[in-house]
Design a protein around this motif. Structure first.
Motif, PDB file in Angstrom:
ATOM      1  N   ARG A 128       0.832  -1.210   0.000  1.00 16.57           N
ATOM      2  CA  ARG A 128       0.000   0.000   0.000  1.00 16.57           C
ATOM      3  C   ARG A 128       0.862   1.253   0.000  1.00 16.57           C
ATOM      4  O   ARG A 128       0.577   2.222  -0.703  1.00 16.57           O
ATOM      5  N   GLU A 129       1.955   1.242   0.768  1.00 18.50           N
ATOM      6  CA  GLU A 129       2.855   2.389   0.833  1.00 18.50           C
ATOM      7  C   GLU A 129       3.545   2.611  -0.513  1.00 18.50           C
ATOM      8  O   GLU A 129       3.699   3.759  -0.961  1.00 18.50           O
ATOM      9  N   GLN A 130       3.945   1.510  -1.170  1.00 16.07           N
ATOM     10  CA  GLN A 130       4.569   1.649  -2.481  1.00 16.07           C
ATOM     11  C   GLN A 130       3.572   2.202  -3.501  1.00 16.07           C
ATOM     12  O   GLN A 130       3.921   3.059  -4.328  1.00 16.07           O
ATOM     13  N   ALA A 131       2.334   1.739  -3.429  1.00 16.37           N
ATOM     14  CA  ALA A 131       1.296   2.249  -4.329  1.00 16.37           C
ATOM     15  C   ALA A 131       1.047   3.728  -4.076  1.00 16.37           C
ATOM     16  O   ALA A 131       0.810   4.504  -5.023  1.00 16.37           O
ATOM     17  N   GLU A 170      -6.244   3.954  -8.892  1.00 13.43           N
ATOM     18  CA  GLU A 170      -7.236   2.914  -8.587  1.00 13.43           C
ATOM     19  C   GLU A 170      -6.617   1.787  -7.768  1.00 13.43           C
ATOM     20  O   GLU A 170      -7.255   1.243  -6.859  1.00 13.43           O
ATOM     21  N   ASP A 171      -5.361   1.457  -8.089  1.00 14.01           N
ATOM     22  CA  ASP A 171      -4.675   0.396  -7.345  1.00 14.01           C
ATOM     23  C   ASP A 171      -4.470   0.814  -5.893  1.00 14.01           C
ATOM     24  O   ASP A 171      -4.719   0.032  -4.967  1.00 14.01           O
ATOM     25  N   PHE A 172      -4.027   2.057  -5.675  1.00 16.25           N
ATOM     26  CA  PHE A 172      -3.841   2.523  -4.303  1.00 16.25           C
ATOM     27  C   PHE A 172      -5.160   2.559  -3.549  1.00 16.25           C
ATOM     28  O   PHE A 172      -5.247   2.112  -2.399  1.00 16.25           O
ATOM     29  N   GLU A 173      -6.185   3.099  -4.173  1.00 17.62           N
ATOM     30  CA  GLU A 173      -7.481   3.225  -3.500  1.00 17.62           C
ATOM     31  C   GLU A 173      -8.031   1.859  -3.116  1.00 17.62           C
ATOM     32  O   GLU A 173      -8.643   1.704  -2.048  1.00 17.62           O
TER      33      GLU A 173
END
Length: 253
Positions: A128-131, A170-173
């Protein structure tokens, strides 16, 4: 290293609301604390059971050593007392081993299994942090092009940057939502998971000490000498020790 046409900075737009970040930090902080508590409890339980086993094994060894003492050959009453003690210590050791086995199976192993979940959780947080870093980097890139003069090449690059940003956002969300949904559920599950283990721990201790009460009650009846109190035995020991000190071989020079 590929050439970058401008320095990447933090985006001006607040891409993650502060309330969301606070919620995430709060929930993850609770899980980090839970991970540490689980690890510490597992370690302490292992130390406790190891100490219990060492105690009962030492008690059995002491009684065996006493049985091999020449005094037992010379005094039948003393032999009877030590034999009773040896029997009691062996019974204690057997019940102690049973208690430790139960604690290992119903407390320590469940703690170990629960702790094995945290590496996957921590990896999900890292993803999640990388995203989020990718999201911020591309958002800053979009903002940079938005601030430039709207020439044809700039608009083309802006369009491309927005297309790159969309799946990353969208990936992070998705990752952020999943963690915010599941972390509180995971934290709340600890109660139902650990309650049977701690109930088993309490029951194991109750059964063990109930048996110890019986064992040492029986031993007390066998060893008690009518008419001799602890104070009288202490006085007898002191008197005998004084006699020993009076011997020339232990006298002070």
């Amino acid at each position: 290293m590929s050439w970058i046409p401008f320095k990447i900075t933090q985006p001006k737009k607040q891409i993650v609301p502060k309330t969301v970040e606070r919620d995430f930090e709060r929930e993850y902080g609770k899980l980090q604390q839970l991970e540490e508590q689980t690890r510490r409890l597992q370690k302490d339980m292992k130390k406790s059971t190891d100490a219990d086993l060492a105690m009962s094994k030492s008690a059995v060894k002491i009684s065996l050593d006493l049985l091999s003492n020449p005094l037992c050959e010379q005094d039948q009453d003393f032999l009877n007392m030590v034999t009773a003690l040896d029997t009691a210590m062996k019974r204690m050791d057997a019940f102690n081993q049973e208690k430790v086995n139960q604690i290992q199976k119903t407390v320590i192993e469940p703690l170990k299994k629960f702790g094995s979940v945290f590496p996957s959780l921590n990896m999900a947080v890292k993803r999640r942090e990388q995203a989020l870093q990718d999201y911020r980097r591309l958002q800053a890139k979009v903002e940079k092009y938005e601030e430039k003069e709207k020439t044809g090449p700039v608009l083309a690059k802006l369009h491309q940057a927005r297309e790159e940003l969309r799946p990353v956002r969208e990936d992070f969300e998705a990752k952020n939502k999943q963690l915010l949904d599941e972390m509180p559920r995971f934290y709340g599950s600890r109660l139902g998971y650990f309650q049977p283990s701690f109930e088993s721990l309490i029951r194991a201790q109750v059964v063990y000490y109930s048996e110890m009460h019986k064992i040492f009650g029986d031993l007390t009846q066998q060893l008690d000498q009518p008419g001799h109190s602890d104070e009288q035995r202490e006085q007898e020991n002191e008197a005998k020790l004084s006699e020993l000190r009076a011997l020339s071989i232990v006298a002070d020079d």
